[in-house]
Design a protein around this motif. Structure first.
Motif, PDB file in Angstrom:
ATOM      1  N   PRO A  11       0.778  -1.261   0.111  1.00 49.81           N
ATOM      2  CA  PRO A  11      -0.171   0.044   0.087  1.00 49.81           C
ATOM      3  C   PRO A  11       0.777   1.490   0.096  1.00 49.81           C
ATOM      4  O   PRO A  11       1.881   1.259   0.250  1.00 49.81           O
ATOM      5  CB  PRO A  11      -0.908  -0.158   1.331  1.00 49.81           C
ATOM      6  N   PHE A  12       0.335   2.553  -0.587  1.00 47.69           N
ATOM      7  CA  PHE A  12       1.160   3.536  -0.604  1.00 47.69           C
ATOM      8  C   PHE A  12       1.527   4.095   0.598  1.00 47.69           C
ATOM      9  O   PHE A  12       0.494   3.984   1.761  1.00 47.69           O
ATOM     10  CB  PHE A  12       0.290   4.669  -1.293  1.00 47.69           C
ATOM     11  N   GLY A  13       2.437   4.491   0.791  1.00 44.70           N
ATOM     12  CA  GLY A  13       3.248   4.792   2.193  1.00 44.70           C
ATOM     13  C   GLY A  13       3.744   3.639   3.037  1.00 44.70           C
ATOM     14  O   GLY A  13       4.567   4.084   4.098  1.00 44.70           O
ATOM     15  N   LEU A  14       3.763   2.565   2.748  1.00 43.97           N
ATOM     16  CA  LEU A  14       4.437   1.283   3.033  1.00 43.97           C
ATOM     17  C   LEU A  14       5.738   0.902   2.555  1.00 43.97           C
ATOM     18  O   LEU A  14       5.310   0.757   1.236  1.00 43.97           O
ATOM     19  CB  LEU A  14       3.529   0.113   3.818  1.00 43.97           C
ATOM     20  N   ALA A  15       6.449   0.527   2.886  1.00 35.10           N
ATOM     21  CA  ALA A  15       7.933   0.125   2.318  1.00 35.10           C
ATOM     22  C   ALA A  15       7.291  -1.512   2.144  1.00 35.10           C
ATOM     23  O   ALA A  15       6.745  -2.138   2.578  1.00 35.10           O
ATOM     24  CB  ALA A  15       8.834  -0.174   3.291  1.00 35.10           C
ATOM     25  N   PRO A  16       8.001  -2.065   1.082  1.00 37.49           N
ATOM     26  CA  PRO A  16       7.999  -3.522   0.618  1.00 37.49           C
ATOM     27  C   PRO A  16       8.333  -4.529   1.754  1.00 37.49           C
ATOM     28  O   PRO A  16       9.171  -4.087   2.341  1.00 37.49           O
ATOM     29  CB  PRO A  16       9.104  -3.730  -0.566  1.00 37.49           C
ATOM     30  N   ALA A  17       7.225  -5.385   2.014  1.00 37.73           N
ATOM     31  CA  ALA A  17       7.572  -6.293   3.067  1.00 37.73           C
ATOM     32  C   ALA A  17       6.891  -7.796   2.573  1.00 37.73           C
ATOM     33  O   ALA A  17       6.053  -7.534   1.557  1.00 37.73           O
ATOM     34  CB  ALA A  17       6.645  -5.910   4.307  1.00 37.73           C
ATOM     35  N   PRO A  18       7.255  -8.752   3.112  1.00 37.15           N
ATOM     36  CA  PRO A  18       6.852 -10.007   2.659  1.00 37.15           C
ATOM     37  C   PRO A  18       5.318 -10.017   2.998  1.00 37.15           C
ATOM     38  O   PRO A  18       4.471 -10.954   2.265  1.00 37.15           O
ATOM     39  CB  PRO A  18       7.675 -11.108   3.091  1.00 37.15           C
ATOM     40  N   SER A  19       5.166  -9.591   4.018  1.00 37.41           N
ATOM     41  CA  SER A  19       3.550  -9.835   4.813  1.00 37.41           C
ATOM     42  C   SER A  19       3.289  -8.574   5.425  1.00 37.41           C
ATOM     43  O   SER A  19       4.178  -8.029   5.810  1.00 37.41           O
ATOM     44  CB  SER A  19       3.524 -11.087   5.323  1.00 37.41           C
TER      45      SER A  19
END
Length: 122
Positions: A11-19
């Motif tokens: 989601p916009f504003g969140l860094a890439p993460a596996p979950s």
């Protein structure tokens, strides 16, 4: 109880993460936190707080989430609390396939919906 969600694109504003973790806020019906890699968003369940909100997903957007039945879609909106009230983003909801826990923040094209709609007090 938290639910672990998978996003193909964060989601916009969140860094890439596996979950990401979607957790209900105690004592606040239909309010959730979405946490991923140190960042947090507040999300509201549209069915609880915005029952008239009924955006239309494109076939491509439904396919990305594996949605074949509208009843499987959990519709959440990003809430932005502020000093003068809370606004919600109706143009880019977070949609979750409740069956598979796959989610995406989708931009609704061709729909006249605001990025910052005032949330009326209940």
């Amino acid at each position: 109880m938290s639910i672990t969600l998978t996003f193909a694109v964060p989601p916009f504003g969140l860094a890439p993460a596996p979950s990401f973790s979607l957790t209900p806020v105690d004592g606040a019906d239909g309010l959730f936190t979405l946490v991923g890699d140190g960042a947090r968003l507040f999300l509201l369940d549209a069915a609880v707080h915005l029952p008239a909100y009924a955006p239309e997903l494109s076939d491509e957007q439904a396919d990305v989430l594996g949605l074949t039945d509208p009843a499987d879609a959990m519709l959440l909106v990003v809430a932005n609390p502020g000093a003068s009230g809370t606004t919600v983003n109706l143009l880019a909801p977070v949609v979750v396939n409740a069956r598979t826990a796959v989610g995406a923040q989708l931009i609704l094209e061709g729909q006249d919906l605001p990025l910052r709609a005032e949330l009326a007090a209940a």
